[in-house]
Design an enzyme around this catalytic site. Structure first.
Site, PDB file in Angstrom:
ATOM      1  N   ASP A 144      56.845  23.356  39.436  1.00  0.00           N
ATOM      2  CA  ASP A 144      57.764  22.280  39.840  1.00  0.00           C
ATOM      3  C   ASP A 144      58.661  21.891  38.665  1.00  0.00           C
ATOM      4  OD1 ASP A 144      56.394  22.152  42.384  1.00  0.00           O
ATOM      5  OD2 ASP A 144      54.762  21.262  41.264  1.00  0.00           O
TER       6      ASP A 144
ATOM      7  N   HIS B 101      51.276  17.933  43.641  1.00  0.00           N
ATOM      8  CA  HIS B 101      52.050  19.130  43.960  1.00  0.00           C
ATOM      9  C   HIS B 101      52.241  19.158  45.482  1.00  0.00           C
ATOM     10  CE1 HIS B 101      53.516  23.196  43.996  1.00  0.00           C
ATOM     11  NE2 HIS B 101      52.568  23.552  44.824  1.00  0.00           N
TER      12      HIS B 101
END
Ligand code: NDP
Length: 327
Positions: free
Chosen positions: A161, A189
């Site tokens: 990410d 996440h």
């Protein structure tokens, strides 16, 4: 010659597993001076065993000078025996008709078992990176089932990410991504994660705010949904980029992040109002030798606090849903 480092990988037959093994064995993780002993989980089915055999034949055919041994194990206790570096990648994919709570439970069982095996057999200094989703909660389950290991042995992967956020910023600024720093991601996440570019630097200098509110909003959404965009484009989920992020995460953790901020989902120390122990994505610095420090003094605003609360609450709900899997 230096002693080989013992590296264990679950999910070696999966897309990420296949992408990461060759990079580990070639020396990209620990450098060109550190020999590697690779230990791979064999899931003990005829198809799985055949596939793993083929992957191991390929690894052998690379004639990597650093790969001193490579063994398949069909139980986690043998797999993790003396392991110093562990990638927990294998997990059940979400199937049709399965909701998030079914997936949590199904995968929770896998990580409970692996946590117990790590507790019994891994090196006391093991560094465990959980990639298999839902990775934050899977890491929490593994950690809680390994009471004899320090919680700081466990982390979950949010580096992909961060890398995605850095790449989007570089595209927007029209600069090479190599100079982009101090971008990191908070939380889970999942779609609730918060990529934070308030402290962005390029080549060491603060970047004047060139981002209007509409761009920032679309950026946050874009980073959070990038995985889905990749599946739509290539018909398969992120594999090489996930493997690359796992290498980045583990290398920084073990060898040090050279003063650069990196995102790690790690057990909270209570900073920023995140309950202690919850595995949450934080900005971290890694001084080397397998240590990390959560950066505790990032300035916050009501808006950022609200975003953190959303992703925190999602993680609390996930942890509650699998509370019976954790002693
Ligand atoms: P694949 O579907 O390609 O592979 C899954 C792997 O998991 C296979 O090797 C499979 O083994 C193994 N597996 C299945 N069930 C079990 C089990 N009970 N115990 C141990 N291993 C098992 O998936 P990917 O490699 O693409 O992704 C792996 C995981 O990583 C997924 O959970 C995915 O969601 C997650 N992910 C996380 C990211 C992050 O940023 N944190 C990013 C991208 C993915 P076999 O083939 O031998 O049956």
């Amino acid at each position: 010659m230096t002693r080989p480092i013992r590296v264990a990988v679950t999910g070696p037959n999966g897309s990420i597993g296949y992408a990461i093994l060759f990079r580990i064995a070639s020396g990209e993780l620990f450098g060109k001076d550190r020999p590697i002993e690779l230990r791979l989980l064999d899931r003990n089915t005829p198809e799985s065993r055949a596939k793993l055999k083929g992957t191991m034949m390929e690894l052998s055919d690379c004639a990597f000078p650093l790969l001193t041994s490579m063994t398949a194990y069909n139980d986690e206790y043998s797999l993790f025996d003396g392991a110093e570096c562990v990638f927990l990648i294998g997990a059940q994919p979400r199937k049709d008709g399965m909701d998030r709570s079914d997936l949590l439970r199904l995968n929770g069982e896998i990580f409970r078992k692996q946590g117990k095996a790590l507790n019994d057999r891994a090196s006391r200094d093991v560094r465990v990176l959980v990639v298999g989703n839902p990775c934050n909660t899977n890491a929490l389950i593994a950690m809680r089932n390994a009471p004899d290991l320090s919680p700081e042995c466990f982390s979950a992967m949010m580096r992909l990410d961060q890398n995605r956020a850095m790449a989007r910023v570089a595209e927007k600024l029209n600069v090479p991504v190599g100079g982009v720093e101090q971008v990191f991601v908070w939380g889970n996440h999942s779609n609730t994660m918060y990529p934070d570019i308030r402290f962005l630097r390029y080549n060491g200098r603060r970047v004047d705010d060139q981002f209007d509110e509409a761009w920032k909003e679309s950026f946050i959404k874009n980073v959070a949904t990038r995985g889905g965009q990749i599946i739509k484009a290539r018909g398969a989920s992120s594999a090489a980029s996930a493997a690359s992020a796992a290498i980045d995460h583990m290398r920084d953790w073990i060898l040090g992040s050279q003063g650069k901020v990196c995102t790690m989902a790690v057990p909270s120390d209570g900073s920023y109002g995140i309950p202690r122990g919850l595995v949450f994505g934080f900005p971290c610095l890694c001084p080397g030798e397998g240590r990390y420090q959560i950066i505790r003094n990032m300035p916050m605003t009501p808006e950022v606090n609200a975003r953190l609360a959303t992703t925190r609450d999602e993680l609390i709900a996930e942890a509650r849903a699998v509370a019976d899997l954790m002693p």
